[in-house]
Design a protein around this motif. Structure first.
Motif, PDB file in Angstrom:
ATOM      1  N   MET A  72       0.852  -1.192   0.000  1.00 38.61           N
ATOM      2  CA  MET A  72       0.000   0.000   0.000  1.00 38.61           C
ATOM      3  C   MET A  72       0.893   1.248   0.000  1.00 38.61           C
ATOM      4  SD  MET A  72      -2.995   0.976   2.694  1.00 38.61           S
ATOM      5  CE  MET A  72      -3.929  -0.543   2.720  1.00 38.61           C
ATOM      6  N   SER A  73       0.458   2.290  -0.715  1.00 42.48           N
ATOM      7  CA  SER A  73       1.297   3.494  -0.781  1.00 42.48           C
ATOM      8  C   SER A  73       1.274   4.230   0.559  1.00 42.48           C
ATOM      9  CB  SER A  73       0.817   4.397  -1.919  1.00 42.48           C
ATOM     10  OG  SER A  73      -0.533   4.706  -1.715  1.00 42.48           O
ATOM     11  N   PRO A  74       2.339   4.988   0.841  1.00 44.50           N
ATOM     12  CA  PRO A  74       2.401   5.708   2.119  1.00 44.50           C
ATOM     13  C   PRO A  74       1.232   6.680   2.293  1.00 44.50           C
ATOM     14  CG  PRO A  74       4.521   5.751   1.005  1.00 44.50           C
ATOM     15  CD  PRO A  74       3.547   5.188   0.024  1.00 44.50           C
ATOM     16  N   HIS A  75       0.897   6.918   3.576  1.00 44.60           N
ATOM     17  CA  HIS A  75      -0.216   7.802   3.917  1.00 44.60           C
ATOM     18  C   HIS A  75       0.328   9.151   4.386  1.00 44.60           C
ATOM     19  CE1 HIS A  75      -3.558   8.956   6.942  1.00 44.60           C
ATOM     20  NE2 HIS A  75      -3.864   9.394   5.739  1.00 44.60           N
ATOM     21  N   VAL A  76      -0.132  10.230   3.755  1.00 49.00           N
ATOM     22  CA  VAL A  76       0.309  11.568   4.162  1.00 49.00           C
ATOM     23  C   VAL A  76      -0.890  12.362   4.670  1.00 49.00           C
ATOM     24  CG1 VAL A  76       1.521  13.668   3.470  1.00 49.00           C
ATOM     25  CG2 VAL A  76       2.041  11.515   2.319  1.00 49.00           C
ATOM     26  N   ALA A  77      -0.740  12.945   5.851  1.00 47.48           N
ATOM     27  CA  ALA A  77      -1.787  13.829   6.383  1.00 47.48           C
ATOM     28  C   ALA A  77      -1.396  15.271   6.081  1.00 47.48           C
ATOM     29  CB  ALA A  77      -1.914  13.622   7.894  1.00 47.48           C
ATOM     30  N   VAL A  78      -2.334  16.010   5.532  1.00 50.70           N
ATOM     31  CA  VAL A  78      -2.123  17.442   5.301  1.00 50.70           C
ATOM     32  C   VAL A  78      -3.039  18.173   6.273  1.00 50.70           C
ATOM     33  CG1 VAL A  78      -2.298  19.331   3.643  1.00 50.70           C
ATOM     34  CG2 VAL A  78      -1.568  17.056   2.867  1.00 50.70           C
ATOM     35  N   VAL A  79      -2.454  18.989   7.132  1.00 49.58           N
ATOM     36  CA  VAL A  79      -3.229  19.666   8.169  1.00 49.58           C
ATOM     37  C   VAL A  79      -3.448  21.113   7.725  1.00 49.58           C
ATOM     38  CG1 VAL A  79      -3.351  20.248  10.616  1.00 49.58           C
ATOM     39  CG2 VAL A  79      -2.077  18.217   9.879  1.00 49.58           C
ATOM     40  N   GLY A  80      -4.706  21.486   7.446  1.00 50.53           N
ATOM     41  CA  GLY A  80      -5.020  22.849   7.007  1.00 50.53           C
ATOM     42  C   GLY A  80      -5.490  22.837   5.563  1.00 50.53           C
ATOM     43  N   GLY A  81      -6.701  23.326   5.332  1.00 49.30           N
ATOM     44  CA  GLY A  81      -7.292  23.307   3.984  1.00 49.30           C
ATOM     45  C   GLY A  81      -7.360  24.668   3.338  1.00 49.30           C
ATOM     46  N   GLY A  95       0.585   9.764  -6.249  1.00 48.49           N
ATOM     47  CA  GLY A  95       0.148   8.389  -5.954  1.00 48.49           C
ATOM     48  C   GLY A  95       0.134   8.061  -4.466  1.00 48.49           C
ATOM     49  N   LEU A  96       0.233   9.078  -3.615  1.00 46.17           N
ATOM     50  CA  LEU A  96       0.220   8.826  -2.168  1.00 46.17           C
ATOM     51  C   LEU A  96      -1.221   8.846  -1.659  1.00 46.17           C
ATOM     52  CD1 LEU A  96       3.245  11.144  -1.520  1.00 46.17           C
ATOM     53  CD2 LEU A  96       3.240   8.668  -1.287  1.00 46.17           C
ATOM     54  N   ARG A  97      -1.437   8.168  -0.533  1.00 41.60           N
ATOM     55  CA  ARG A  97      -2.772   8.234   0.091  1.00 41.60           C
ATOM     56  C   ARG A  97      -2.797   9.506   0.925  1.00 41.60           C
ATOM     57  NH1 ARG A  97      -3.706   4.284   3.984  1.00 41.60           N
ATOM     58  NH2 ARG A  97      -1.487   3.850   3.997  1.00 41.60           N
ATOM     59  N   ASP A 155       6.163   9.047  16.194  1.00 44.58           N
ATOM     60  CA  ASP A 155       5.904   7.747  16.810  1.00 44.58           C
ATOM     61  C   ASP A 155       6.731   6.723  16.049  1.00 44.58           C
ATOM     62  OD1 ASP A 155       4.870   5.630  18.138  1.00 44.58           O
ATOM     63  OD2 ASP A 155       2.861   5.729  17.238  1.00 44.58           O
ATOM     64  N   HIS A 156       7.936   6.449  16.542  1.00 44.95           N
ATOM     65  CA  HIS A 156       8.931   5.636  15.825  1.00 44.95           C
ATOM     66  C   HIS A 156       9.159   6.261  14.446  1.00 44.95           C
ATOM     67  CE1 HIS A 156       7.384   3.057  19.069  1.00 44.95           C
ATOM     68  NE2 HIS A 156       8.682   2.768  19.171  1.00 44.95           N
ATOM     69  N   ASP A 157       8.920   5.509  13.374  1.00 40.95           N
ATOM     70  CA  ASP A 157       9.171   6.131  12.068  1.00 40.95           C
ATOM     71  C   ASP A 157       7.877   6.634  11.427  1.00 40.95           C
ATOM     72  OD1 ASP A 157       8.187   3.657  11.706  1.00 40.95           O
ATOM     73  OD2 ASP A 157       9.576   3.062  10.106  1.00 40.95           O
ATOM     74  N   ARG A 158       6.825   6.788  12.242  1.00 38.40           N
ATOM     75  CA  ARG A 158       5.569   7.322  11.719  1.00 38.40           C
ATOM     76  C   ARG A 158       5.163   8.556  12.541  1.00 38.40           C
ATOM     77  NH1 ARG A 158       0.823   3.885  10.391  1.00 38.40           N
ATOM     78  NH2 ARG A 158       0.922   4.994   8.420  1.00 38.40           N
ATOM     79  N   PHE A 159       3.965   9.068  12.260  1.00 34.39           N
ATOM     80  CA  PHE A 159       3.448  10.212  13.021  1.00 34.39           C
ATOM     81  C   PHE A 159       2.069   9.883  13.567  1.00 34.39           C
ATOM     82  CE2 PHE A 159       6.532  11.992  10.149  1.00 34.39           C
ATOM     83  CZ  PHE A 159       7.193  12.917  10.947  1.00 34.39           C
ATOM     84  N   ALA A 166       0.122   8.546  10.293  1.00 37.51           N
ATOM     85  CA  ALA A 166       0.532   8.867   8.918  1.00 37.51           C
ATOM     86  C   ALA A 166       2.028   8.637   8.794  1.00 37.51           C
ATOM     87  CB  ALA A 166       0.194  10.324   8.603  1.00 37.51           C
ATOM     88  N   ASP A 167       2.471   8.420   7.548  1.00 41.05           N
ATOM     89  CA  ASP A 167       3.907   8.240   7.306  1.00 41.05           C
ATOM     90  C   ASP A 167       4.613   9.585   7.182  1.00 41.05           C
ATOM     91  OD1 ASP A 167       3.990   5.253   6.955  1.00 41.05           O
ATOM     92  OD2 ASP A 167       2.443   5.796   5.498  1.00 41.05           O
ATOM     93  N   ALA A 168       3.860  10.592   6.821  1.00 42.30           N
ATOM     94  CA  ALA A 168       4.427  11.951   6.708  1.00 42.30           C
ATOM     95  C   ALA A 168       3.298  12.937   6.922  1.00 42.30           C
ATOM     96  CB  ALA A 168       5.062  12.151   5.337  1.00 42.30           C
ATOM     97  N   VAL A 169       3.689  14.155   7.329  1.00 43.83           N
ATOM     98  CA  VAL A 169       2.678  15.180   7.625  1.00 43.83           C
ATOM     99  C   VAL A 169       3.109  16.522   7.015  1.00 43.83           C
ATOM    100  CG1 VAL A 169       1.415  16.403   9.458  1.00 43.83           C
ATOM    101  CG2 VAL A 169       2.158  14.048   9.832  1.00 43.83           C
TER     102      VAL A 169
END
Ligand code: FAD
Length: 444
Positions: free
Chosen positions: A1-10, A25-27, A242-246, A257-260
């Motif tokens: 599964m592709s990495p999950h990125v959270a974007v905070v702020g719209g 192609g990221l989630r 949180d270790h290698d995630r967020f 998420a894997d990145a933020v």
């Protein structure tokens, strides 16, 4: 599964970053605290018409914002001038204009300034001399960020007349700050990029659509079409490594998420990010805030043919005809845009009504004899950061001290003033960085 990125702020920065990440192609999950997207650019309906929270304008040099509109399919939503022309209203009824010729830069403005009727011949020469000197400044020189534009203008022979009828007409609108308080670095950037370096850069583009239809809903649709999750009423309270995630803490749930990408205003970014990110509440406080107020008047009959105009020797700064954009069926809807509006921010409605109806009547003779049917005001207390000296060193880059956590926002170190263009550029930068980091590339 592709990495999950959270974007905070719209806002525009978060929307741009999210579009780029979804295309990579990221989630993507976009989290916006309010009930609506758009941040500092939004529209609402009032008595059946579409109102923007404040008039927004772009220049031809705002290339990334226009590219975003092309991507979203709404580029036609900007009416761009073929050639820079700024109509100027004066209270004595004499109209003037500042326009460019077809000549290449820097000569394109020379004739326009030489013919500029709002200044005496001697003052036009003063302006031309200062423009030549301004063109020699390097906006990236940190020493420029320690000085005010006003001091520089005074050292270069400018007086109240040239300030009022020229420098501040542009500086106040572009920097939301009087020249006396503006960073020389940002002013040099604005005047060089928009007016001095390229002949067509200052051509003015005015939205034909409410901001909601121009980029907010189209960006939301773009994201949904690419299977991104778009969540409003989802305030993020903190982001933790949180270790290698967020781990993202919302009011009543947690997400991982894997990145933020944190694309919220500076004070919230400082609160939400862990201290190792390296952006502090002290830095955010230093950036401060500056207001913009818009006064909206609907006249029963048209009072001007101008699509927009600037005013000199008047509390009115800029007027825009918003009749068609708003869908007003009869009469004319004018919005007065007031930047650096500290003195108007808390002024009660009756006083604003008294001052601005009288001013419109002085500037536009037909307004003196035309009744108005509606009068209302929109106030944005924190429209931009305070773009004064020292702000350059407080603006953080996209990369933080934590790999995988990036910052976006028009207030980050984009090199641009706090504008839609800066927001879009920051969104691209943050998304590029995240994509490279997730692919095991960039370290900073
Ligand atoms: C009245 C007015 C007139 C303007 N005129 C112009 C103009 O003519 N030309 C121009 O180019 N620019 C103009 N600007 C500036 C331009 O609108 C901004 O620079 C740009 O829109 C900022 O975008 P942003 O995404 O960086 O920030 P924002 O739009 O502030 O977006 C940040 C988002 O984060 C959300 N958020 C905050 N906290 C949280 C949280 N805890 N969790 C989740 N979400 C959160 C906010 O609700 C917001 O939606 C104007 C601004 C205003 C207000």
């Amino acid at each position: 599964m592709s990495p999950h990125v959270a974007v905070v702020g719209g806002g525009l920065a978060g929307l741009t970053a999210a579009c780029d990440l979804a295309d990579a192609g990221l989630r993507v999950t976009l989290l916006e605290s309010r009930a609506r997207l758009g941040g500092a650019t939004f529209s609402f309906r009032r008595d059946g018409i579409a109102v923007d929270n404040g008039q927004h304008v772009v220049l031809r040099c705002c290339t990334e914002y226009q590219a975003l509109l092309r991507r979203l399919g709404t580029a036609d939503g900007i009416a761009m001038q073929d050639r820079f022309r700024m109509p100027i209203l004066t209270p004595d009824g004499a109209a003037a204009e500042l326009a460019r010729s077809a000549a290449p830069a820097p000569l394109h403005l020379a004739t326009g300034i030489a013919r500029y009727g709002a200044l005496s011949v001697a003052d036009r020469l003063r302006v031309l001399r200062a423009a030549v000197a301004l063109r020699g400044l390097d906006p990236t020189d940190p020493a420029l960020d320690e000085q005010t534009f006003g001091d520089w203008l005074a050292r270069h022979g400018q007086n109240d007349a040239t300030l009022g009828a020229l420098w501040n007409l542009i500086a106040v609108a572009a920097l939301n700050c009087d020249a006396a308080e503006a960073s020389l670095a940002l002013a040099a950037m604005v005047f060089r990029t928009a007016l001095l370096d390229r002949a067509d850069a200052a051509d003015i583009g005015v939205p034909r659509l409410p901001l909601e239809d121009l980029h907010v809903r189209p960006a939301e649709k773009y994201l949904l079409d690419r299977d991104a999750q778009v969540r409003t009423r989802s305030a993020v309270r903190s982001v933790e490594r949180d270790h290698d995630r967020f781990r993202l803490l919302l009011d009543s749930e947690e997400l991982t998420a894997d990145a933020v990408v944190v694309a919220v205003p500076p004070d919230t970014a400082a609160k939400v990010c862990p201290s190792q990110a390296g952006f502090s509440t002290r830095q955010a406080g230093g950036l401060g805030a500056a207001p913009i107020v818009n006064v909206h008047v609907i006249y029963e009959r048209p009072v001007t043919d101008l699509p927009f105009a600037a005013a000199v020797s008047s509390p009115v700064q800029w007027i825009f005809d918003r009749t068609d954009v708003a869908g007003v069926a009869s009469g004319q809807y004018l919005a007065i845009s007031l930047s650096a509006a500290h003195s108007w921010l808390d002024t009660p409605m009756p006083k604003l009504r008294e001052v601005f109806l009288a001013e419109l009547a002085r500037l536009l003779p037909a307004a003196a004899t035309t009744p108005h049917s509606r009068f209302f005001v929109t106030r944005e207390r924190r429209a931009t950061f305070r773009q004064g000296p020292g702000s350059g060193r407080l603006r953080p880059p996209a990369a933080t001290g934590i790999r995988g956590l990036t910052l976006a926002g028009s207030w980050t170190a984009t090199g641009w003033p706090d504008t839609m263009e800066g927001a879009v550029r920051s969104g691209h930068r943050a998304a590029d960085l995240v994509t490279a980091q997730l692919a095991g590339g960039a370290r900073s």
